[in-house]
Motif scaffolding. Structure first.
Motif, PDB file in Angstrom:
ATOM      1  N   GLY A  52      11.325  46.405-110.560  1.00 43.01           N
ATOM      2  CA  GLY A  52      12.054  47.686-111.059  1.00 43.01           C
ATOM      3  C   GLY A  52      11.743  47.825-112.607  1.00 43.01           C
ATOM      4  O   GLY A  52      12.263  48.714-113.316  1.00 43.01           O
ATOM      5  N   GLN A  53      10.631  46.860-113.021  1.00 38.81           N
ATOM      6  CA  GLN A  53      10.476  47.138-114.707  1.00 38.81           C
ATOM      7  C   GLN A  53       9.623  48.447-114.665  1.00 38.81           C
ATOM      8  O   GLN A  53       8.894  48.732-113.731  1.00 38.81           O
ATOM      9  CB  GLN A  53       9.858  46.003-115.087  1.00 38.81           C
ATOM     10  N   ASP A  54       9.652  49.086-115.884  1.00 38.70           N
ATOM     11  CA  ASP A  54       9.075  50.363-116.037  1.00 38.70           C
ATOM     12  C   ASP A  54       7.348  50.071-116.040  1.00 38.70           C
ATOM     13  O   ASP A  54       7.012  49.106-116.790  1.00 38.70           O
ATOM     14  CB  ASP A  54       9.442  50.718-117.655  1.00 38.70           C
ATOM     15  N   PRO A  55       6.957  51.172-115.277  1.00 38.79           N
ATOM     16  CA  PRO A  55       5.290  50.926-115.042  1.00 38.79           C
ATOM     17  C   PRO A  55       4.722  50.915-116.389  1.00 38.79           C
ATOM     18  O   PRO A  55       3.420  50.485-116.491  1.00 38.79           O
ATOM     19  CB  PRO A  55       4.785  51.983-113.932  1.00 38.79           C
ATOM     20  N   ALA A  56       5.347  51.756-117.342  1.00 35.32           N
ATOM     21  CA  ALA A  56       4.520  51.906-118.574  1.00 35.32           C
ATOM     22  C   ALA A  56       4.374  50.935-119.290  1.00 35.32           C
ATOM     23  O   ALA A  56       3.427  50.324-119.759  1.00 35.32           O
ATOM     24  CB  ALA A  56       5.424  53.000-119.420  1.00 35.32           C
ATOM     25  N   ASP A  57       5.495  49.937-119.058  1.00 36.89           N
ATOM     26  CA  ASP A  57       5.349  48.508-119.850  1.00 36.89           C
ATOM     27  C   ASP A  57       4.230  47.555-118.897  1.00 36.89           C
ATOM     28  O   ASP A  57       3.621  46.583-119.840  1.00 36.89           O
ATOM     29  CB  ASP A  57       6.747  47.729-119.731  1.00 36.89           C
ATOM     30  N   VAL A  58       3.953  47.817-117.769  1.00 39.91           N
ATOM     31  CA  VAL A  58       3.278  47.020-116.993  1.00 39.91           C
ATOM     32  C   VAL A  58       1.764  47.145-117.744  1.00 39.91           C
ATOM     33  O   VAL A  58       0.918  46.599-117.698  1.00 39.91           O
ATOM     34  CB  VAL A  58       3.146  47.333-115.462  1.00 39.91           C
ATOM     35  N   ALA A  59       1.718  48.629-117.743  1.00 32.36           N
ATOM     36  CA  ALA A  59       0.299  49.025-118.297  1.00 32.36           C
ATOM     37  C   ALA A  59      -0.014  48.464-119.536  1.00 32.36           C
ATOM     38  O   ALA A  59      -1.149  48.112-120.017  1.00 32.36           O
ATOM     39  CB  ALA A  59       0.137  50.557-118.250  1.00 32.36           C
ATOM     40  N   TRP A  60       1.011  48.334-120.422  1.00 34.73           N
ATOM     41  CA  TRP A  60       0.714  47.980-121.941  1.00 34.73           C
ATOM     42  C   TRP A  60       0.622  46.548-121.767  1.00 34.73           C
ATOM     43  O   TRP A  60      -0.450  45.905-122.453  1.00 34.73           O
ATOM     44  CB  TRP A  60       2.199  48.463-122.794  1.00 34.73           C
ATOM     45  N   LYS A  61       1.185  45.690-120.908  1.00 34.16           N
ATOM     46  CA  LYS A  61       1.026  44.413-121.016  1.00 34.16           C
ATOM     47  C   LYS A  61      -0.382  44.096-120.458  1.00 34.16           C
ATOM     48  O   LYS A  61      -0.573  42.936-120.865  1.00 34.16           O
ATOM     49  CB  LYS A  61       1.917  43.717-120.031  1.00 34.16           C
ATOM     50  N   LEU A  62      -0.778  44.675-119.387  1.00 35.91           N
ATOM     51  CA  LEU A  62      -2.003  44.575-118.951  1.00 35.91           C
ATOM     52  C   LEU A  62      -3.111  44.639-119.796  1.00 35.91           C
ATOM     53  O   LEU A  62      -4.192  43.857-120.116  1.00 35.91           O
ATOM     54  CB  LEU A  62      -2.500  45.321-117.517  1.00 35.91           C
ATOM     55  N   MET A  85      -4.129  49.536-108.040  1.00 35.76           N
ATOM     56  CA  MET A  85      -3.439  49.735-106.872  1.00 35.76           C
ATOM     57  C   MET A  85      -2.578  50.998-107.011  1.00 35.76           C
ATOM     58  O   MET A  85      -1.681  50.881-107.735  1.00 35.76           O
ATOM     59  CB  MET A  85      -2.886  48.602-106.303  1.00 35.76           C
ATOM     60  N   LEU A  86      -2.819  52.119-106.189  1.00 35.31           N
ATOM     61  CA  LEU A  86      -2.050  53.180-106.363  1.00 35.31           C
ATOM     62  C   LEU A  86      -0.776  52.907-105.942  1.00 35.31           C
ATOM     63  O   LEU A  86      -0.359  52.200-104.914  1.00 35.31           O
ATOM     64  CB  LEU A  86      -2.613  54.449-105.438  1.00 35.31           C
ATOM     65  N   GLY A  87       0.347  53.570-106.653  1.00 38.06           N
ATOM     66  CA  GLY A  87       1.717  53.683-106.168  1.00 38.06           C
ATOM     67  C   GLY A  87       2.241  54.874-105.601  1.00 38.06           C
ATOM     68  O   GLY A  87       1.368  56.030-105.548  1.00 38.06           O
ATOM     69  N   ASP A  88       3.502  55.359-105.786  1.00 30.11           N
ATOM     70  CA  ASP A  88       3.847  56.601-105.583  1.00 30.11           C
ATOM     71  C   ASP A  88       3.784  57.608-106.967  1.00 30.11           C
ATOM     72  O   ASP A  88       3.167  56.974-108.153  1.00 30.11           O
ATOM     73  CB  ASP A  88       5.332  56.709-105.471  1.00 30.11           C
ATOM     74  N   ALA A  89       3.850  58.880-107.009  1.00 27.75           N
ATOM     75  CA  ALA A  89       3.530  59.759-108.022  1.00 27.75           C
ATOM     76  C   ALA A  89       4.316  59.116-109.413  1.00 27.75           C
ATOM     77  O   ALA A  89       3.716  59.482-110.208  1.00 27.75           O
ATOM     78  CB  ALA A  89       4.013  61.093-107.642  1.00 27.75           C
ATOM     79  N   HIS A  90       5.609  58.827-109.316  1.00 27.88           N
ATOM     80  CA  HIS A  90       6.427  58.517-110.455  1.00 27.88           C
ATOM     81  C   HIS A  90       5.818  57.059-110.928  1.00 27.88           C
ATOM     82  O   HIS A  90       5.637  56.984-112.228  1.00 27.88           O
ATOM     83  CB  HIS A  90       7.742  58.159-110.138  1.00 27.88           C
ATOM     84  N   TRP A  91       5.332  56.221-109.996  1.00 28.07           N
ATOM     85  CA  TRP A  91       4.953  54.751-110.635  1.00 28.07           C
ATOM     86  C   TRP A  91       3.607  55.137-111.240  1.00 28.07           C
ATOM     87  O   TRP A  91       3.284  54.488-112.241  1.00 28.07           O
ATOM     88  CB  TRP A  91       4.708  53.900-109.396  1.00 28.07           C
ATOM     89  N   ASN A  92       2.845  56.014-110.795  1.00 29.83           N
ATOM     90  CA  ASN A  92       1.250  56.172-111.187  1.00 29.83           C
ATOM     91  C   ASN A  92       1.623  56.898-112.545  1.00 29.83           C
ATOM     92  O   ASN A  92       0.796  56.908-113.740  1.00 29.83           O
ATOM     93  CB  ASN A  92       0.498  57.047-110.494  1.00 29.83           C
ATOM     94  N   SER A  93       2.435  57.809-112.696  1.00 27.77           N
ATOM     95  CA  SER A  93       2.634  58.604-114.074  1.00 27.77           C
ATOM     96  C   SER A  93       3.329  57.780-115.101  1.00 27.77           C
ATOM     97  O   SER A  93       2.726  57.768-116.000  1.00 27.77           O
ATOM     98  CB  SER A  93       3.676  59.769-113.608  1.00 27.77           C
ATOM     99  N   ARG A  94       4.133  56.932-114.788  1.00 28.75           N
ATOM    100  CA  ARG A  94       4.592  56.154-115.933  1.00 28.75           C
ATOM    101  C   ARG A  94       3.654  54.841-116.133  1.00 28.75           C
ATOM    102  O   ARG A  94       3.437  54.597-117.527  1.00 28.75           O
ATOM    103  CB  ARG A  94       5.823  55.065-115.440  1.00 28.75           C
ATOM    104  N   PHE A  95       2.846  54.345-115.336  1.00 30.44           N
ATOM    105  CA  PHE A  95       1.714  53.733-115.536  1.00 30.44           C
ATOM    106  C   PHE A  95       0.775  54.385-116.552  1.00 30.44           C
ATOM    107  O   PHE A  95       0.331  53.658-117.612  1.00 30.44           O
ATOM    108  CB  PHE A  95       0.975  53.239-114.232  1.00 30.44           C
ATOM    109  N   PHE A 165      12.119  37.803-121.892  1.00 24.48           N
ATOM    110  CA  PHE A 165      12.376  38.026-120.120  1.00 24.48           C
ATOM    111  C   PHE A 165      13.810  37.846-119.853  1.00 24.48           C
ATOM    112  O   PHE A 165      14.139  38.572-118.893  1.00 24.48           O
ATOM    113  CB  PHE A 165      11.513  36.692-119.819  1.00 24.48           C
ATOM    114  N   GLU A 166      14.314  36.770-120.338  1.00 21.86           N
ATOM    115  CA  GLU A 166      15.687  36.307-119.930  1.00 21.86           C
ATOM    116  C   GLU A 166      16.791  37.619-120.448  1.00 21.86           C
ATOM    117  O   GLU A 166      17.745  37.747-119.399  1.00 21.86           O
ATOM    118  CB  GLU A 166      16.236  34.978-120.848  1.00 21.86           C
ATOM    119  N   ALA A 167      16.399  38.115-121.643  1.00 20.86           N
ATOM    120  CA  ALA A 167      17.382  39.187-122.086  1.00 20.86           C
ATOM    121  C   ALA A 167      17.104  40.484-121.014  1.00 20.86           C
ATOM    122  O   ALA A 167      18.156  41.146-120.411  1.00 20.86           O
ATOM    123  CB  ALA A 167      17.054  39.689-123.282  1.00 20.86           C
ATOM    124  N   LEU A 168      15.854  40.726-120.643  1.00 22.68           N
ATOM    125  CA  LEU A 168      15.603  41.937-119.815  1.00 22.68           C
ATOM    126  C   LEU A 168      15.992  41.641-118.354  1.00 22.68           C
ATOM    127  O   LEU A 168      16.838  42.468-117.672  1.00 22.68           O
ATOM    128  CB  LEU A 168      13.918  42.036-119.599  1.00 22.68           C
TER     129      LEU A 168
END
Length: 304
Positions: A52-62, A85-95, A165-168
């Motif tokens: 459930g974490q924001d995919p935008a944060d996933v991209a930044w961290k990578l 690895m492709l996700g749905d349109a929202h996941w891809n857009s946020r990434f 991490f614990e706060a999130l």
């Protein structure tokens, strides 16, 4: 237009450098001479980011994780290759949004990569990135360059990622507290500033204690850490050993000649002398003069 075609079309808007050739070829073409440093990191859903974490944060961290390895080699980023690895349109857009943020923040260039479909709709996402960098010294520092008599230093502090991490995980909306876990900042400027002075250097993405042991083993020395000197996040003040072992902090661990001035000690990020390099003894790592207690986790290892 398929989901893959739409994603690649959006990537083209981020791939501005001529070396990327508009992402119409299967390879980038790099100009220039001299050494090139390459690194690769892979992130897995449920391991490196929370469900459930924001995919935008996933991209930044990578991006940040890869650039942290370049920082430890005193590099300027030269280009990135994405395996997605492709996700749905929202996941891809946020990434894509987070990827664009990271490229701009770290002056990094997207040069190409590859996209794949998931094997099943509910399969965990696996995303990889290769980063290329040009070191500003030749050869770049290695974790194998520590020698007895040198001092041991750490940029920033330990435990910020664990606190985030614990706060999130607890549902905190405090962006400043969770940012070190969601959007870590690779120490590129510090790595470049240290180029003329540093001996051995690596990042501490798997935990200070484990990565210090790895440096000691690679160099054939013993690393002695004074735990009272290690700076930690205030939220982890009573859990210092845990903060030193949890990882994900992306700080730089490095050695300098005895009594040498640290070029980044007074920078905003700062650096702290936390120990000494000794001739190799019975143990590769000492904490306050003694080996780590049996059973103490030193850091993150895949497969454990």
């Amino acid at each position: 237009m398929s989901g893959e075609e739409a994603f690649i079309a959006a990537l083209r808007e981020l791939a501005h450098d001529p070396a990327a050739r508009g992402l119409i070829d299967d390879a980038a073409v790099l100009d220039g001479t001299g050494p090139m440093v390459a690194t690769h990191d892979t992130m897995v859903e449920g391991v490196h980011w929370l469900a459930g974490q924001d995919p935008a944060d996933v991209a930044w961290k990578l991006v940040a994780a890869n650039l942290s390895d370049l920082a430890a080699k005193c590099c300027r980023p030269a280009g990135l290759l994405l395996s997605f690895m492709l996700g749905d349109a929202h996941w891809n857009s946020r990434f894509l949004a987070g990827l664009g943020d990271a490229l701009a923040a770290f002056d990094a260039l997207l040069l190409g990569g590859d996209t794949v479909s998931p094997p099943a709709p509910d399969a965990p996402k696996v995303i990889g990135l290769t980063a290329l960098g040009r070191p500003i010294r030749d050869p770049p520092p290695s974790r194998a360059d520590a020698q007895a008599g040198q001092s041991l230093w750490l940029t920033g502090r330990c435990g910020a990622a664990l606190a985030g991490f614990e706060a999130l995980r607890a549902g905190s909306s405090d962006d400043a507290l969770t940012a070190p876990f969601r959007r870590p900042v690779p120490r590129l400027a510090a790595g470049q500033a240290l180029a003329a002075a540093v001996c051995a250097m690596m990042d501490v993405s798997d935990g200070l204690l484990l990565d210090a042991q790895r440096m000691a083993d690679a160099s054939g020395v013993t690393i002695a850490i004074e735990t009272r000197l290690v700076p930690v996040h205030p939220a982890l003040a009573r859990r210092k050993r845990e903060a030193m072992a949890w990882g994900d902090d992306y700080e730089l661990l490095f050695t300098l000649p005895r009594d040498a001035h640290c070029p980044v000690a007074d920078d905003p990020v700062g650096a702290t002398r936390i120990g000494t390099i000794l001739p190799r003894g019975a143990h590769s790592l000492l904490l306050d003069g003694s080996p780590p207690p049996a059973g103490l986790s030193l850091g993150y290892r895949h497969g454990e």
